[in-house]
Design an enzyme around this catalytic site. Structure first.
Site, PDB file in Angstrom:
ATOM      1  N   GLY A   1       0.784  -1.228   0.000  1.00  0.00           N
ATOM      2  CA  GLY A   1       0.000   0.000   0.000  1.00  0.00           C
ATOM      3  C   GLY A   1       0.811   1.271   0.000  1.00  0.00           C
TER       4      GLY A   1
ATOM      5  N   GLY B   1      17.483   0.040 -35.246  1.00  0.00           N
ATOM      6  CA  GLY B   1      16.323  -0.080 -36.120  1.00  0.00           C
ATOM      7  C   GLY B   1      15.446  -1.260 -35.731  1.00  0.00           C
ATOM      8  N   GLY B   2      14.910  -1.948 -36.721  1.00  0.00           N
ATOM      9  CA  GLY B   2      14.027  -3.087 -36.465  1.00  0.00           C
ATOM     10  C   GLY B   2      14.692  -4.199 -35.688  1.00  0.00           C
TER      11      GLY B   2
ATOM     12  CD  GLU C   1      18.018   1.636  -3.496  1.00  0.00           C
ATOM     13  OE1 GLU C   1      17.165   1.943  -2.644  1.00  0.00           O
ATOM     14  OE2 GLU C   1      18.811   0.709  -3.346  1.00  0.00           O
TER      15      GLU C   1
END
Length: 401
Positions: A133, A355-356, A379
């Site tokens: 949380g 590139g690709g 951190e």
């Protein structure tokens, strides 16, 4: 390749250590890192090699069997290791933070008990602040320790525990209201407990469970877990420093040097991305010549190299500041912020140069592209670093009106 990220003023011993680590990275880490990362496999053979090199005791004093080196030496070693595979540097970092906290804040009995075995790598450390949380808001911790006779009973759930499965010693930050009246500031009612456990997953000691690994986009190989405490009994002599209520300050001291470590990781990953980019640019041909001869690519390489150099310089400055005994939260925050942001940018530029092919898992840059984002939040996020930097600047440049 050796032109960038050089550090002036190193001793012969420091240079020898770094040369040994770099050689280890080139021979033992880089050739296998991508394959292990794709399998999300813990790099046991690499860790064993680092143990033989003595890196688990690099900053632990010689009286406890360590090498007694400086934070600068350690950060430069981390930079080299992250250049090979960032996950391995994470395994070292959490261990180092716990050892540092013990060295700075532990009782003599705690130092004598843990540090020699940590220096040898026989005990592996992890530390735990975050919870499901909360993230940066450490004051919102709900995990709690209650005094019961000579023991404390711990309950709660912790999150994002690096080395959660493989560690055998965890420094855990929890609330401890005993001795702290209602209304006490949250950061003054926190305590760090040294929790010993068996490596592995499931119930690793009565009242303590380490669930399986969290599946992550990157930063694979190293185990990141939750930690669940349900009636976990810890003797009072395992309170770090022997006194409750000091845990927040102890953890923040550890995180401060951890930020130098994250900056070093960013420098190492960025350096590797530059190496891959400049190498590929000289091999790939378009319009009848290597793409490295196109001005657009040269500009990109120039920007990448400048960022690598700037991040390295700030990281070194932050480490040297801490080694001098001075307060370095400003420098560490700046170094962590700049190095992580520049790392992301350099990796992306190297990815674009490919590139690709950069989108293919066959190429190393694909792994770096998934690893770099972790440094933006590890951190402390960029926003947290800016808060730290801004507050410290206002302290230093207070207007006298």
């Amino acid at each position: 390749m050796a032109r960038l990220a050089q550090t002036a003023g190193l001793t012969d011993i420091q240079q020898e250590i770094l040369s040994t680590v770099r050689d280890f990275v080139d021979k033992e880490i880089i050739p296998v890192a991508t394959e292990l990362e794709h399998r999300d496999e813990y790099p046991q053979q690499i860790v064993d090699g680092l143990k033989e090199l003595g890196l688990f005791g690099l900053m632990i004093p010689e009286e406890y069997g360590g090498l007694g080196e400086s934070l600068l030496t350690y950060a430069l070693c981390v930079e080299e290791i992250a250049r090979g595979w960032m996950s391995v540097s994470g395994i070292i970092n959490t261990h180092f933070i716990v050892a540092y906290m013990l060295k700075q804040h532990g009782t003599q009995e705690q130092k004598d008990h843990f540090l020699p075995r940590m220096a040898a790598g026989d005990i592996r450390g992890a530390f735990s602040m975050s919870e499901p949380g909360l993230g940066s808001d450490v004051s919102a911790i709900t995990s709690k320790a209650v005094k019961d006779g000579d023991d404390y009973v711990l309950n709660g759930q912790k999150m994002w525990l690096t080395n959660g499965g493989t560690s055998s010693l965890v420094a855990v930050l929890v609330r401890s209201d005993e001795g702290h009246p209602e209304g006490t500031a949250p950061h003054k009612s926190m305590t760090t407990f040294l929790v010993e456990k068996e490596p592995g997953f499931g119930e690793v000691r009565p009242g303590l469970t380490i669930p399986g690994k969290i599946d992550k986009m990157g930063y694979k190989g190293v185990d990141t877990t939750e930690l669940i405490m349900d009636g976990l009994r810890i003797p009072a002599d395992r309170v770090l420093g022997g006194v409750t209520g000091r845990g927040f300050y102890q953890m923040m001291d550890g995180v401060e040097v951890g930020r130098v470590n994250v900056a070093a990781r960013g420098c190492g990953v960025a350096q590797r991305a530059f190496e891959l980019g400049v190498q590929y640019a000289q091999q790939r041909h378009t319009f009848g010549k290597p793409i490295a001869q196109h001005q657009a690519i040269q500009f990109k390489l120039a920007e990448m190299a400048t960022k690598v150099e700037a991040a390295h310089a700030m990281m070194v400055n932050a480490a040297r500041k801490k080694d001098s005994g001075e307060r370095n939260d400003l420098e560490a925050g700046m170094a962590k912020y700049l190095a992580s942001e520049y790392c992301k940018e350099v990796v992306e530029d190297a990815f674009r140069i490919h590139g690709g092919y950069g989108f293919s898992k066959e190429y190393e840059i694909e792994r770096l592209y998934r690893e770099a984002p972790m440094l933006l939040i590890g951190e402390g996020t960029a926003e947290i670093q800016k808060m730290i930097i801004g507050r410290r600047l206002l302290e230093e440049y207070r207007f006298q009106g």
